[in-house]
Design a protein around this motif. Sequence first.
Motif, PDB file in Angstrom:
ATOM      1  N   UNK A   4      12.743  58.931  -5.388  1.00 37.24           N
ATOM      2  CA  UNK A   4      13.672  59.067  -4.263  1.00 37.24           C
ATOM      3  C   UNK A   4      14.155  60.509  -4.191  1.00 37.24           C
ATOM      4  N   UNK A   5      14.067  61.080  -2.999  1.00 31.60           N
ATOM      5  CA  UNK A   5      14.707  62.360  -2.725  1.00 31.60           C
ATOM      6  C   UNK A   5      15.985  62.010  -1.980  1.00 31.60           C
ATOM      7  N   UNK A   6      17.104  62.349  -2.561  1.00 29.02           N
ATOM      8  CA  UNK A   6      18.386  61.955  -1.986  1.00 29.02           C
ATOM      9  C   UNK A   6      18.506  62.467  -0.546  1.00 29.02           C
ATOM     10  N   UNK A  10      12.007  57.542  -0.010  1.00 26.60           N
ATOM     11  CA  UNK A  10      11.217  57.351  -1.219  1.00 26.60           C
ATOM     12  C   UNK A  10       9.749  57.658  -0.972  1.00 26.60           C
ATOM     13  N   UNK A  11       9.072  58.077  -2.037  1.00 26.93           N
ATOM     14  CA  UNK A  11       7.625  58.276  -2.011  1.00 26.93           C
ATOM     15  C   UNK A  11       7.025  57.628  -3.252  1.00 26.93           C
ATOM     16  N   UNK A  12       5.792  57.181  -3.099  1.00 27.07           N
ATOM     17  CA  UNK A  12       5.027  56.678  -4.244  1.00 27.07           C
ATOM     18  C   UNK A  12       4.196  57.846  -4.748  1.00 27.07           C
ATOM     19  N   UNK A  13       4.307  58.113  -6.051  1.00 25.75           N
ATOM     20  CA  UNK A  13       3.665  59.276  -6.647  1.00 25.75           C
ATOM     21  C   UNK A  13       2.862  58.834  -7.863  1.00 25.75           C
ATOM     22  N   UNK A  57       4.771  58.550   1.463  1.00 22.12           N
ATOM     23  CA  UNK A  57       6.082  58.030   1.856  1.00 22.12           C
ATOM     24  C   UNK A  57       6.088  56.510   1.959  1.00 22.12           C
ATOM     25  N   UNK A  58       7.169  55.911   1.509  1.00 19.61           N
ATOM     26  CA  UNK A  58       7.368  54.475   1.678  1.00 19.61           C
ATOM     27  C   UNK A  58       8.088  54.253   3.006  1.00 19.61           C
ATOM     28  N   UNK A  64      12.386  49.628  -2.731  1.00 16.76           N
ATOM     29  CA  UNK A  64      11.804  49.641  -4.072  1.00 16.76           C
ATOM     30  C   UNK A  64      12.771  50.327  -5.040  1.00 16.76           C
ATOM     31  N   UNK A  65      12.845  49.856  -6.292  1.00 17.21           N
ATOM     32  CA  UNK A  65      13.681  50.568  -7.264  1.00 17.21           C
ATOM     33  C   UNK A  65      13.059  51.934  -7.580  1.00 17.21           C
ATOM     34  N   UNK A  66      13.864  52.975  -7.546  1.00 13.52           N
ATOM     35  CA  UNK A  66      13.383  54.331  -7.809  1.00 13.52           C
ATOM     36  C   UNK A  66      13.358  54.585  -9.307  1.00 13.52           C
TER      37      UNK A  66
END
Length: 92
Positions: A4-6, A10-13, A57-58, A64-66
Amino acid sequence: MIVRIMGEGQVRLADDHLTELNKLDDELLAEMESGDEPGFRQTLAALLDAVRRLGSPLPDDSLEPSELILPAPDASLDEVRAMLSDDGLIPG
């Protein structure tokens, strides 16, 4: 890994990108310790850009939990300092 970028989302990495991100995280930590505000700004932007570039990106409605939370691009040195662990922002 979900990152998560505040203030952004969120992104999946993939975990295999952590080595590249850890290099930027180490630079960021060194700049914070020395009080190098311009370097800190530049490296924080590079770190967040790398996460955006390497991740997928989600959807905005996804909850999803970060596993990793990164500061917003405009976060202050003190705000980022409060988020640090012994390993920096990124474990490892």
